[in-house]
Design a protein around this motif. Structure first.
Motif, mmCIF file in Angstrom:
data_model
loop_
_atom_site.group_PDB
_atom_site.id
_atom_site.type_symbol
_atom_site.label_atom_id
_atom_site.label_comp_id
_atom_site.label_asym_id
_atom_site.label_seq_id
_atom_site.Cartn_x
_atom_site.Cartn_y
_atom_site.Cartn_z
ATOM 1 N N GLU A 129 13.863 -5.766 -3.666
ATOM 2 C CA GLU A 129 12.618 -6.133 -2.993
ATOM 3 C C GLU A 129 11.693 -4.927 -2.903
ATOM 4 N N ALA A 130 10.401 -5.175 -2.877
ATOM 5 C CA ALA A 130 9.418 -4.085 -2.838
ATOM 6 C C ALA A 130 9.565 -3.242 -1.571
ATOM 7 N N LEU A 178 12.442 -0.499 -1.773
ATOM 8 C CA LEU A 178 12.372 0.569 -2.768
ATOM 9 C C LEU A 178 12.084 1.906 -2.101
ATOM 10 N N THR A 179 12.703 2.942 -2.623
ATOM 11 C CA THR A 179 12.350 4.285 -2.178
ATOM 12 C C THR A 179 11.076 4.701 -2.907
ATOM 13 N N LEU A 180 10.510 5.814 -2.503
ATOM 14 C CA LEU A 180 9.293 6.292 -3.154
ATOM 15 C C LEU A 180 9.548 6.613 -4.621
ATOM 16 N N ALA A 181 10.676 7.234 -4.903
ATOM 17 C CA ALA A 181 10.997 7.582 -6.298
ATOM 18 C C ALA A 181 11.164 6.323 -7.141
ATOM 19 N N GLN A 182 11.831 5.326 -6.598
ATOM 20 C CA GLN A 182 12.024 4.086 -7.344
ATOM 21 C C GLN A 182 10.690 3.394 -7.615
ATOM 22 N N SER A 183 9.816 3.370 -6.616
ATOM 23 C CA SER A 183 8.519 2.727 -6.827
ATOM 24 C C SER A 183 7.682 3.500 -7.843
ATOM 25 N N ILE A 226 3.960 -5.800 -8.415
ATOM 26 C CA ILE A 226 3.311 -4.482 -8.478
ATOM 27 C C ILE A 226 2.376 -4.302 -7.287
ATOM 28 N N SER A 227 1.611 -5.317 -6.978
ATOM 29 C CA SER A 227 0.706 -5.239 -5.826
ATOM 30 C C SER A 227 1.472 -5.078 -4.521
ATOM 31 N N GLN A 273 4.011 0.751 -0.001
ATOM 32 C CA GLN A 273 3.965 2.212 0.047
ATOM 33 C C GLN A 273 2.748 2.693 0.844
ATOM 34 N N ARG A 274 1.634 1.974 0.757
ATOM 35 C CA ARG A 274 0.471 2.335 1.571
ATOM 36 C C ARG A 274 0.735 2.038 3.042
ATOM 37 N N TYR A 275 1.430 0.948 3.306
ATOM 38 C CA TYR A 275 1.730 0.571 4.690
ATOM 39 C C TYR A 275 2.636 1.605 5.352
ATOM 40 N N THR A 276 3.642 2.040 4.640
ATOM 41 C CA THR A 276 4.566 3.015 5.223
ATOM 42 C C THR A 276 3.980 4.419 5.217
ATOM 43 N N GLY A 277 3.068 4.698 4.293
ATOM 44 C CA GLY A 277 2.462 6.022 4.214
ATOM 45 C C GLY A 277 3.382 7.079 3.651
#
Length: 158
Positions: A21-22, A25-30, A135-136, A142-146
């Motif tokens: 699930e999106a 995902l960790t930052l590296a995975q994304s 993708i969206s 990632q923007r939500y978590t910062g």
């Protein structure tokens, strides 16, 4: 040989977590997933942009300028998503393959193609929409978590 590394890449949980699930995902995975998607979409639109430039040299047709503008926009959006996680740019690259498949479907429809061809185009269109939505969601999460902001700050200090 180079193809001996393919199974290691395809089944690597860090680099190819396509069934995750999106939000999990960790930052590296994304970043791996966005980079792979960016290469895929960028290659398609790079070829389209090159063809548009070559067609502009042959004759001035407004459609060639449209495709050149679309190619530049998509390629810019790819870099914008990978570096800054911009949400609007993610919508552009998410639905860019759907535009190509949709136009191919329309072309097949006007030329009375077979049912198999139409079915393949419909499946590709739905698949591109579904993956574009993923993708969206990755960029939005990632923007939500910062989390990406902390990563960019660490890289700027180094």
């Amino acid at each position: 040989m180079w193809f001996s590394k393919i199974p290691g890449y395809i089944f690597d949980k860090q680099k190819t977590p396509y069934l995750t699930e999106a939000k999990d995902l960790t930052l590296a995975q994304s970043q791996y997933e966005l980079a792979a998607y960016g290469v895929f979409v960028g290659t398609i639109y790079g070829i389209i942009g090159l063809a548009a430039i070559l067609s502009i040299f042959e004759g001035n047709n407004l459609i060639h300028y449209f495709w050149l503008f679309a190619s530049v926009s998509v390629i810019y959006s790819i870099f914008s998503v990978i570096r800054k996680y911009e949400l609007f740019s993610s919508y552009i690259i998410a639905f860019a393959p759907s535009v190509i498949v949709g136009l191919c479907f329309y072309d097949a429809l006007t030329k009375n193609s077979s049912l198999l061809t139409m079915t393949i185009f419909v499946c590709l269109f739905l698949l591109s929409l579904k993956y574009g939505w993923r993708i969206s969601r990755i960029v939005a999460w990632q923007r939500y978590t910062g989390e990406f902001e902390n990563y960019n700050i660490k890289n700027e200090k180094a």
